[in-house]
Design a protein around this motif. Structure first.
Motif, short mmCIF file in Angstrom:
data_model
loop_
_atom_site.label_atom_id
_atom_site.label_comp_id
_atom_site.label_asym_id
_atom_site.label_seq_id
_atom_site.Cartn_x
_atom_site.Cartn_y
_atom_site.Cartn_z
N ARG A 1 -11.55 7.43 6.25
CA ARG A 1 -11.18 6.42 5.23
C ARG A 1 -9.70 6.45 4.89
NH1 ARG A 1 -16.24 7.60 3.48
NH2 ARG A 1 -15.69 9.30 2.10
N HIS A 2 -8.99 7.46 5.39
CA HIS A 2 -7.58 7.63 5.00
C HIS A 2 -6.74 6.41 5.43
CE1 HIS A 2 -4.05 9.80 3.77
NE2 HIS A 2 -3.52 9.85 4.97
N GLU B 1 -6.84 0.73 4.55
CA GLU B 1 -6.31 -0.62 4.31
C GLU B 1 -5.15 -0.96 5.24
OE1 GLU B 1 -6.83 1.76 2.19
OE2 GLU B 1 -8.04 1.04 0.52
N GLU C 1 -9.61 12.49 -2.52
CA GLU C 1 -9.75 11.05 -2.22
C GLU C 1 -9.44 10.22 -3.47
OE1 GLU C 1 -12.78 9.90 0.68
OE2 GLU C 1 -13.51 8.48 -0.82
N TYR C 2 -8.58 9.27 -3.35
CA TYR C 2 -8.24 8.39 -4.46
C TYR C 2 -7.58 7.13 -3.92
CZ TYR C 2 -3.87 10.96 -3.64
OH TYR C 2 -2.79 11.55 -3.03
N VAL C 3 -7.57 6.10 -4.78
CA VAL C 3 -6.89 4.86 -4.41
C VAL C 3 -5.57 4.83 -5.17
CG1 VAL C 3 -7.00 2.34 -4.56
CG2 VAL C 3 -9.04 3.65 -3.97
N THR C 4 -4.51 4.47 -4.49
CA THR C 4 -3.20 4.45 -5.14
C THR C 4 -2.52 3.10 -4.88
OG1 THR C 4 -1.08 5.63 -5.33
CG2 THR C 4 -2.05 5.55 -3.15
N GLN D 1 -2.49 -1.77 -2.30
CA GLN D 1 -3.08 -0.47 -2.65
C GLN D 1 -3.70 0.14 -1.40
OE1 GLN D 1 -5.99 -1.36 -5.72
NE2 GLN D 1 -7.60 -1.37 -4.17
N VAL D 2 -3.89 1.44 -1.46
CA VAL D 2 -4.37 2.13 -0.26
C VAL D 2 -5.23 3.32 -0.67
CG1 VAL D 2 -2.43 3.75 0.04
CG2 VAL D 2 -3.52 2.79 2.04
N THR D 3 -6.22 3.64 0.19
CA THR D 3 -7.07 4.80 -0.07
C THR D 3 -6.46 6.02 0.59
OG1 THR D 3 -9.01 3.37 0.00
CG2 THR D 3 -9.41 5.74 0.24
N SER E 1 -7.45 9.71 1.66
CA SER E 1 -8.69 10.47 1.84
C SER E 1 -8.48 11.56 2.88
CB SER E 1 -9.82 9.53 2.29
OG SER E 1 -10.98 10.28 2.56
#
Ligand SMILES: C[S@@+](CC[C@H](N)C(=O)[O-])C[C@H]1O[C@@H](n2cnc3c(N)ncnc32)[C@H](O)[C@@H]1O
Ligand SMILES: [Zn+2]
Length: 288
Positions: free
Chosen positions: A192-193, A196, A232-235, A269-271, A273
């Motif tokens: 998932r890294h 996007e 893991e987070y969205v930034t 924005q991007v994940t 992970s």
């Protein structure tokens, strides 16, 4: 005037070994030299050039390093740095030693040293441009050019922690340089890294789904996983940050300015992970 030995590198003189004959190295007129006169120049930027002869084929170029420096300075990967520091700090005693392989600008090494006031750190990388930053990143961080795929210019059992963050790996050498009580800390992306960013163009590099299995297979003869943290987070991404995030990856080499600046090409924005795992060295493990 010959370049003088910087204090952080001086802290490592007892642990460095001549890459050609394995003898100890001593400072001498702007270089490190072994008793057989194999000589390795000290760069005025503070690192030592231990990688001589054939050039390594991989390593970040100047544009990638600048992009990485700017991106990491935004603090976007701070949660990853904290996870690395937590996992490493558990294994490193007060006067311990940390080696960061494929250290890049030394961002993660500095994070670990900040948590360990008496420890010393050494960053290894093929990229001299990255080492210019790594040699300045922390007063207790030294830096040397080295290719991870060659036998390390380091004594057996000298490290309490070896870091490998998004970098190539050499399990045999990681095992050889780690103390039995030490830990290898490996950070790698999950599927998932930066998802996007993918699909934004055929050239944007993807994470191979079989990579995780290959990593575990490669480490299994030498190491056992003790702790894994999933970070893991969205930034959110401003446009300059997004450009640097792409610019610090090999994708940048395949994308032209027209791609990067096209409307909607870069997400806002991007994940993030990644998995960060601490591994304990297995007793009696040997290279096959
Ligand atoms: C994705 S970057 C990660 C850098 C740093 N660990 C970080 O996360 O900020 C990979 C790093 O490995 C280095 N590298 C590539 N091939 C290498 C090799 N054969 N030996 C040592 N370093 C290498 C690159 O120059 C680059 O600094
Ligand atoms: Zn020598």
């Amino acid at each position: 005037m010959p370049v003088s030995l910087c204090p952080a590198l001086e802290l490592f003189l007892d642990l460095l070994r001549c890459p050609r004959c394995r003898a100890r190295l001593r400072p001498d007129l702007g270089a490190l030299r072994c008793p057989a006169s194999h000589t390795f120049d000290l760069a005025r930027h503070g690192y030592v050039g231990l990688l001589t002869g054939t050039r390594a084929t991989s390593g970040d170029d100047a544009a990638m390093v600048r992009a990485r420096d700017r991106f990491l300075a935004t603090g976007t990967y701070e949660p990853i740095r904290q996870a690395v520091a937590r996992l490493a700090a558990d294994a490193v005693p007060e006067q311990g030693t940390v080696v960061d392989v494929g250290c890049g600008t030394g961002y993660y090494l500095a994070g670990v040293l900040d948590q360990l006031p008496g420890a010393r750190g050494l960053g290894l990388d093929t990229s001299v441009r990255a080492l210019r930053s790594a040699a300045r990143v922390h007063e207790r961080a030294a830096a040397a050019t080295w290719d991870v795929f060659r036998p390390f210019p380091l004594a057996d059992g000298m490290a309490d922690a070896v870091l490998d963050v998004f970098a190539p790996r050499n399990p045999t050498e990681f095992h050889r340089i780690l103390r039995p009580s030490g830990r290898l800390v490996v950070v790698r992306p999950t599927g998932r890294h930066l998802a996007e960013l993918r699909g934004r163009g055929p050239a944007v590099v993807t994470v191979d789904p079989a990579k995780e299995q290959r990593l575990q297979q490669a480490l299994a003869p030498f190491f056992e996983a003790t702790t894994t943290e999933r970070v893991e987070y969205v930034t959110s991404l401003t446009s300059p940050k997004a450009l640097d995030l792409v610019g610090m990856t090999p994708s940048a080499r395949h994308l032209g300015p027209a791609d990067l600046h096209a409307d909607g090409f870069l997400p806002d924005q991007v994940t993030v992970s990644v998995l960060a795992t601490a591994y304990r060295p297995l007793a009696g493990a040997r290279a096959c």
